[in-house]
Design an enzyme around this catalytic site. Structure first.
Site, PDB file in Angstrom:
ATOM      1  N   SER A 194     -13.628  -9.451  -9.822  1.00  0.00           N
ATOM      2  CA  SER A 194     -14.496 -10.198  -8.884  1.00  0.00           C
ATOM      3  C   SER A 194     -15.931 -10.247  -9.386  1.00  0.00           C
ATOM      4  O   SER A 194     -16.725 -11.083  -8.948  1.00  0.00           O
ATOM      5  CB  SER A 194     -14.433  -9.576  -7.487  1.00  0.00           C
ATOM      6  OG  SER A 194     -14.860  -8.232  -7.544  1.00  0.00           O
ATOM      7  N   ASP A 234       0.868  -1.188   0.000  1.00  0.00           N
ATOM      8  CA  ASP A 234       0.000   0.000   0.000  1.00  0.00           C
ATOM      9  C   ASP A 234       0.895   1.224   0.000  1.00  0.00           C
ATOM     10  O   ASP A 234       1.993   1.186   0.571  1.00  0.00           O
ATOM     11  CB  ASP A 234      -0.905  -0.018   1.257  1.00  0.00           C
ATOM     12  CG  ASP A 234      -2.093   0.931   1.134  1.00  0.00           C
ATOM     13  OD1 ASP A 234      -1.877   2.147   0.947  1.00  0.00           O
ATOM     14  OD2 ASP A 234      -3.235   0.463   1.222  1.00  0.00           O
ATOM     15  N   GLY A 262      -7.322   1.918  -4.303  1.00  0.00           N
ATOM     16  CA  GLY A 262      -8.041   2.910  -5.091  1.00  0.00           C
ATOM     17  C   GLY A 262      -8.345   4.129  -4.255  1.00  0.00           C
ATOM     18  O   GLY A 262      -8.163   4.128  -3.040  1.00  0.00           O
ATOM     19  N   ARG A 278     -25.118 -12.463  -2.416  1.00  0.00           N
ATOM     20  CA  ARG A 278     -26.186 -11.727  -1.726  1.00  0.00           C
ATOM     21  C   ARG A 278     -27.553 -12.230  -2.193  1.00  0.00           C
ATOM     22  O   ARG A 278     -28.480 -12.420  -1.389  1.00  0.00           O
ATOM     23  CB  ARG A 278     -26.062 -10.223  -2.032  1.00  0.00           C
ATOM     24  CG  ARG A 278     -24.865  -9.600  -1.343  1.00  0.00           C
ATOM     25  CD  ARG A 278     -24.606  -8.179  -1.812  1.00  0.00           C
ATOM     26  NE  ARG A 278     -23.575  -7.537  -1.000  1.00  0.00           N
ATOM     27  CZ  ARG A 278     -22.789  -6.564  -1.419  1.00  0.00           C
ATOM     28  NH1 ARG A 278     -22.889  -6.103  -2.675  1.00  0.00           N
ATOM     29  NH2 ARG A 278     -21.907  -6.039  -0.616  1.00  0.00           N
ATOM     30  N   ARG A 327     -28.295 -15.198  -3.455  1.00  0.00           N
ATOM     31  CA  ARG A 327     -28.529 -16.563  -2.947  1.00  0.00           C
ATOM     32  C   ARG A 327     -28.895 -16.528  -1.471  1.00  0.00           C
ATOM     33  O   ARG A 327     -29.753 -17.285  -1.009  1.00  0.00           O
ATOM     34  CB  ARG A 327     -27.280 -17.421  -3.178  1.00  0.00           C
ATOM     35  CG  ARG A 327     -27.037 -17.698  -4.654  1.00  0.00           C
ATOM     36  CD  ARG A 327     -25.631 -18.213  -4.906  1.00  0.00           C
ATOM     37  NE  ARG A 327     -25.406 -19.487  -4.266  1.00  0.00           N
ATOM     38  CZ  ARG A 327     -24.178 -19.983  -4.006  1.00  0.00           C
ATOM     39  NH1 ARG A 327     -23.108 -19.302  -4.335  1.00  0.00           N
ATOM     40  NH2 ARG A 327     -24.050 -21.152  -3.425  1.00  0.00           N
ATOM     41  N   ASP A 353     -22.434 -10.180  -5.638  1.00  0.00           N
ATOM     42  CA  ASP A 353     -23.860  -9.897  -5.862  1.00  0.00           C
ATOM     43  C   ASP A 353     -24.654 -11.212  -5.898  1.00  0.00           C
ATOM     44  O   ASP A 353     -25.755 -11.298  -5.358  1.00  0.00           O
ATOM     45  CB  ASP A 353     -24.049  -9.159  -7.197  1.00  0.00           C
ATOM     46  CG  ASP A 353     -22.989  -8.091  -7.393  1.00  0.00           C
ATOM     47  OD1 ASP A 353     -23.302  -6.904  -7.284  1.00  0.00           O
ATOM     48  OD2 ASP A 353     -21.816  -8.472  -7.621  1.00  0.00           O
ATOM     49  N   ARG A 385     -19.018  10.232 -10.091  1.00  0.00           N
ATOM     50  CA  ARG A 385     -18.507   8.861 -10.277  1.00  0.00           C
ATOM     51  C   ARG A 385     -17.523   8.815 -11.451  1.00  0.00           C
ATOM     52  O   ARG A 385     -16.564   8.076 -11.434  1.00  0.00           O
ATOM     53  CB  ARG A 385     -19.664   7.923 -10.601  1.00  0.00           C
ATOM     54  CG  ARG A 385     -20.412   7.495  -9.393  1.00  0.00           C
ATOM     55  CD  ARG A 385     -21.560   6.631  -9.802  1.00  0.00           C
ATOM     56  NE  ARG A 385     -21.583   5.402  -9.015  1.00  0.00           N
ATOM     57  CZ  ARG A 385     -22.337   4.367  -9.299  1.00  0.00           C
ATOM     58  NH1 ARG A 385     -23.098   4.381 -10.363  1.00  0.00           N
ATOM     59  NH2 ARG A 385     -22.321   3.299  -8.544  1.00  0.00           N
ATOM     60  N   THR A 414     -17.900  -1.858   2.685  1.00  0.00           N
ATOM     61  CA  THR A 414     -18.206  -3.296   2.784  1.00  0.00           C
ATOM     62  C   THR A 414     -16.873  -4.034   2.816  1.00  0.00           C
ATOM     63  O   THR A 414     -15.896  -3.589   2.201  1.00  0.00           O
ATOM     64  CB  THR A 414     -19.041  -3.807   1.586  1.00  0.00           C
ATOM     65  OG1 THR A 414     -18.245  -3.734   0.410  1.00  0.00           O
ATOM     66  CG2 THR A 414     -20.301  -2.981   1.390  1.00  0.00           C
ATOM     67  N   HIS A 433     -21.038  -5.306 -12.212  1.00  0.00           N
ATOM     68  CA  HIS A 433     -21.114  -5.255 -10.748  1.00  0.00           C
ATOM     69  C   HIS A 433     -21.530  -3.822 -10.443  1.00  0.00           C
ATOM     70  O   HIS A 433     -20.704  -2.919 -10.367  1.00  0.00           O
ATOM     71  CB  HIS A 433     -19.752  -5.584 -10.129  1.00  0.00           C
ATOM     72  CG  HIS A 433     -19.688  -5.257  -8.671  1.00  0.00           C
ATOM     73  ND1 HIS A 433     -20.473  -5.854  -7.724  1.00  0.00           N
ATOM     74  CD2 HIS A 433     -18.937  -4.361  -7.984  1.00  0.00           C
ATOM     75  CE1 HIS A 433     -20.210  -5.356  -6.536  1.00  0.00           C
ATOM     76  NE2 HIS A 433     -19.277  -4.439  -6.664  1.00  0.00           N
TER      77      HIS A 433
HETATM   78  P1  NAD Z   1     -10.084   2.070   1.306  1.00  0.00           P
HETATM   79  O1  NAD Z   1     -10.097   3.534   0.997  1.00  0.00           O
HETATM   80  O2  NAD Z   1     -10.310   1.618   2.710  1.00  0.00           O
HETATM   81  O3  NAD Z   1      -8.705   1.419   0.835  1.00  0.00           O
HETATM   82  C1  NAD Z   1      -8.058   1.765  -0.339  1.00  0.00           C
HETATM   83  C2  NAD Z   1      -6.571   1.605  -0.081  1.00  0.00           C
HETATM   84  O4  NAD Z   1      -5.891   1.795  -1.323  1.00  0.00           O
HETATM   85  C3  NAD Z   1      -5.999   2.605   0.923  1.00  0.00           C
HETATM   86  O5  NAD Z   1      -5.343   1.926   1.973  1.00  0.00           O
HETATM   87  C4  NAD Z   1      -5.019   3.437   0.078  1.00  0.00           C
HETATM   88  O6  NAD Z   1      -3.888   3.863   0.797  1.00  0.00           O
HETATM   89  C5  NAD Z   1      -4.665   2.431  -1.019  1.00  0.00           C
HETATM   90  N1  NAD Z   1      -4.124   3.050  -2.230  1.00  0.00           N
HETATM   91  C6  NAD Z   1      -4.556   4.144  -2.891  1.00  0.00           C
HETATM   92  N2  NAD Z   1      -3.778   4.371  -3.961  1.00  0.00           N
HETATM   93  C7  NAD Z   1      -2.835   3.402  -3.985  1.00  0.00           C
HETATM   94  C8  NAD Z   1      -1.747   3.091  -4.831  1.00  0.00           C
HETATM   95  N3  NAD Z   1      -1.468   3.856  -5.897  1.00  0.00           N
HETATM   96  N4  NAD Z   1      -0.985   2.036  -4.545  1.00  0.00           N
HETATM   97  C9  NAD Z   1      -1.239   1.256  -3.474  1.00  0.00           C
HETATM   98  N5  NAD Z   1      -2.260   1.495  -2.624  1.00  0.00           N
HETATM   99  C10 NAD Z   1      -3.035   2.558  -2.873  1.00  0.00           C
HETATM  100  O7  NAD Z   1     -11.163   1.412   0.340  1.00  0.00           O
HETATM  101  P2  NAD Z   1     -11.834  -0.018   0.520  1.00  0.00           P
HETATM  102  O8  NAD Z   1     -13.080   0.107   1.299  1.00  0.00           O
HETATM  103  O9  NAD Z   1     -10.793  -0.984   0.931  1.00  0.00           O
HETATM  104  O10 NAD Z   1     -12.279  -0.331  -0.988  1.00  0.00           O
HETATM  105  C11 NAD Z   1     -11.290  -0.577  -1.966  1.00  0.00           C
HETATM  106  C12 NAD Z   1     -11.929  -0.763  -3.327  1.00  0.00           C
HETATM  107  O11 NAD Z   1     -12.674  -1.982  -3.343  1.00  0.00           O
HETATM  108  C13 NAD Z   1     -12.929   0.356  -3.690  1.00  0.00           C
HETATM  109  O12 NAD Z   1     -12.773   0.671  -5.048  1.00  0.00           O
HETATM  110  C14 NAD Z   1     -14.263  -0.304  -3.443  1.00  0.00           C
HETATM  111  O13 NAD Z   1     -15.300   0.293  -4.193  1.00  0.00           O
HETATM  112  C15 NAD Z   1     -13.935  -1.708  -3.922  1.00  0.00           C
HETATM  113  N6  NAD Z   1     -14.882  -2.758  -3.545  1.00  0.00           N
HETATM  114  C16 NAD Z   1     -15.165  -3.671  -4.495  1.00  0.00           C
HETATM  115  C17 NAD Z   1     -16.060  -4.690  -4.240  1.00  0.00           C
HETATM  116  C18 NAD Z   1     -16.363  -5.704  -5.319  1.00  0.00           C
HETATM  117  O14 NAD Z   1     -17.309  -6.485  -5.223  1.00  0.00           O
HETATM  118  N7  NAD Z   1     -15.560  -5.724  -6.369  1.00  0.00           N
HETATM  119  C19 NAD Z   1     -16.674  -4.785  -2.981  1.00  0.00           C
HETATM  120  C20 NAD Z   1     -16.329  -3.839  -2.008  1.00  0.00           C
HETATM  121  C21 NAD Z   1     -15.448  -2.800  -2.306  1.00  0.00           C
END
Ligand code: NAD
Length: 313
Positions: A149, A41, A85, A157, A159, A154, A94, A227, A181
């Site tokens: 993923s 990170d 992210g 959820r 099911r 989804d 968005r 989540t 998604h």
């Molecule tokens: P968060 O803000 O808690 O964590 C994001 C992390 O990314 C932070 O620790 C940040 O320091 C790190 N980060 C940012 N830029 C970076 C980089 N360039 N290199 C390395 N690390 C970096 O967010 P979260 O709640 O953990 O969610 C993360 C992502 O997962 C979001 O995009 C969220 O929407 C997604 N998500 C996806 C699903 C799915 O079903 N695919 C489900 C839940 C959340």
């Protein structure tokens, strides 16, 4: 005595140690999904804190090395999970968020491929279908090794809600959410069943379950801000299918090519997943109305994919 060398330890790299990344690492750790788990990170202290905290649980778990690392640690990774992210800023659209996350994912994937050419990238960062496409394009890898993923969470959820309604264990409910998604995802009611017996619900009950499925993330984020648990389990499930070469059918996001006329788009559909990643896509044979919704979902995604690809070029 000639002893054959032990095989290389399985390694999973988790990029992004936020809510999703650290819960995923902990789930992988508890389930001993790999012998080595590395957290990466830009917030190095957060990754370090998580790694130390988990390591202190080793007397109770055993057999897993966890550490906070660098991109060079991706070199030996079998799977690289991307959860990093940016979060939405107040007032940010968005689309703006997508633009920022697109360039973050592009940078991260460039770092990964600079160190690893044989692993599997598993994307979780949202919008996951758009960013999985972008990760695939950036990597230059075959699409089977860049997986999103998708609608696995989804579908879980969905099911759960069906099982609750019928008083049946959700693991015995076979039902799929496909497509994006996100807001354009759709339920494939025509194929939903319990041990082959079709699920008969009123159209009101179906609509209610679908709405609850779609709203689940919003509801949880409203309640706790993010989540984490179920997505972590979904990511762990995909890792298990890959590392144990299960050929399991999972609703992940993959590149579709001439899937009922849908091409050059990543979206969630049932896929056979094994050691080489996505081995093939299963045709659910949706009904005509479901198929129209799937095409609409693909069209909406394609527009956003094209926008994101332009934004980073
Ligand atoms: P968060 O803000 O808690 O964590 C994001 C992390 O990314 C932070 O620790 C940040 O320091 C790190 N980060 C940012 N830029 C970076 C980089 N360039 N290199 C390395 N690390 C970096 O967010 P979260 O709640 O953990 O969610 C993360 C992502 O997962 C979001 O995009 C969220 O929407 C997604 N998500 C996806 C699903 C799915 O079903 N695919 C489900 C839940 C959340």
């Amino acid at each position: 005595m000639n002893v054959s060398p032990l095989s290389k330890p399985k390694r999973i790299a988790v990029i992004g140690a936020g809510e999703v990344g650290s819960t995923t690492a902990y789930t992988l750790f508890l389930r001993k999904r790999a012998e080595e788990i590395v957290l990466i990170d830009i917030a190095k202290k957060k990754a370090l804190g998580d790694a130390l905290d988990m390591s202190h649980g080793l007397p109770f778990v055993g057999g897993v090395k966890v550490w906070a690392g660098e991109y060079s640690d991706c070199a030996d990774a079998d799977i690289i999970i991307v959860t990093a992210g940016a979060a939405q800023r107040p007032g940010e659209t968005r689309q703006d968020l997508l633009g920022r996350n697109a360039s973050i994912i592009q940078q991260i994937v460039r770092e990964i491929v600079a160190h690893n050419q044989r692993g599997i990238i598993l994307m979780a960062t949202n919008p996951v279908d758009v960013l999985s496409y972008l990760a695939w394009k950036t990597s230059g890898w075959e699409s089977s090794r860049v997986i999103g993923s998708g609608t696995l969470l989804d579908s879980a959820r969905f099911r759960y809600l069906i099982g609750n309604e019928l008083g049946v264990d959700p693991r015995s409910v076979h039902a799929h959410i496909v497509g994006e998604h996100g807001d354009t995802e759709l339920p494939v009611w025509s194929r939903a069943n319990i041990t082959g017996v079709p699920i008969e619900f009123s159209s009101e009950a179906k609509q209610s379950i679908y709405e609850q499925t779609k709203q689940a993330a919003y509801q949880i984020i409203e309640a706790k801000g993010y989540t984490s648990y179920a997505i972590a389990l979904a990511l762990d499930r995909i890792c298990a299918a890959i590392l144990s070469d299960e050929h399991a059918v999972l609703n992940v996001s993959t590149l579709l090519t001439d899937y009922h006329g849908i091409s050059d788009t990543y979206l969630g559909v049932p896929c056979v997943v094994g050691r080489s990643g996505v081995e093939r896509v299963i045709d659910l044979g949706p009904s005509e109305s479901e198929f129209a919704l799937l095409q609409a979902s693909a069209k909406a995604l394609k527009t956003r994919i094209d926008w994101a690809m332009n934004a980073i070029s």
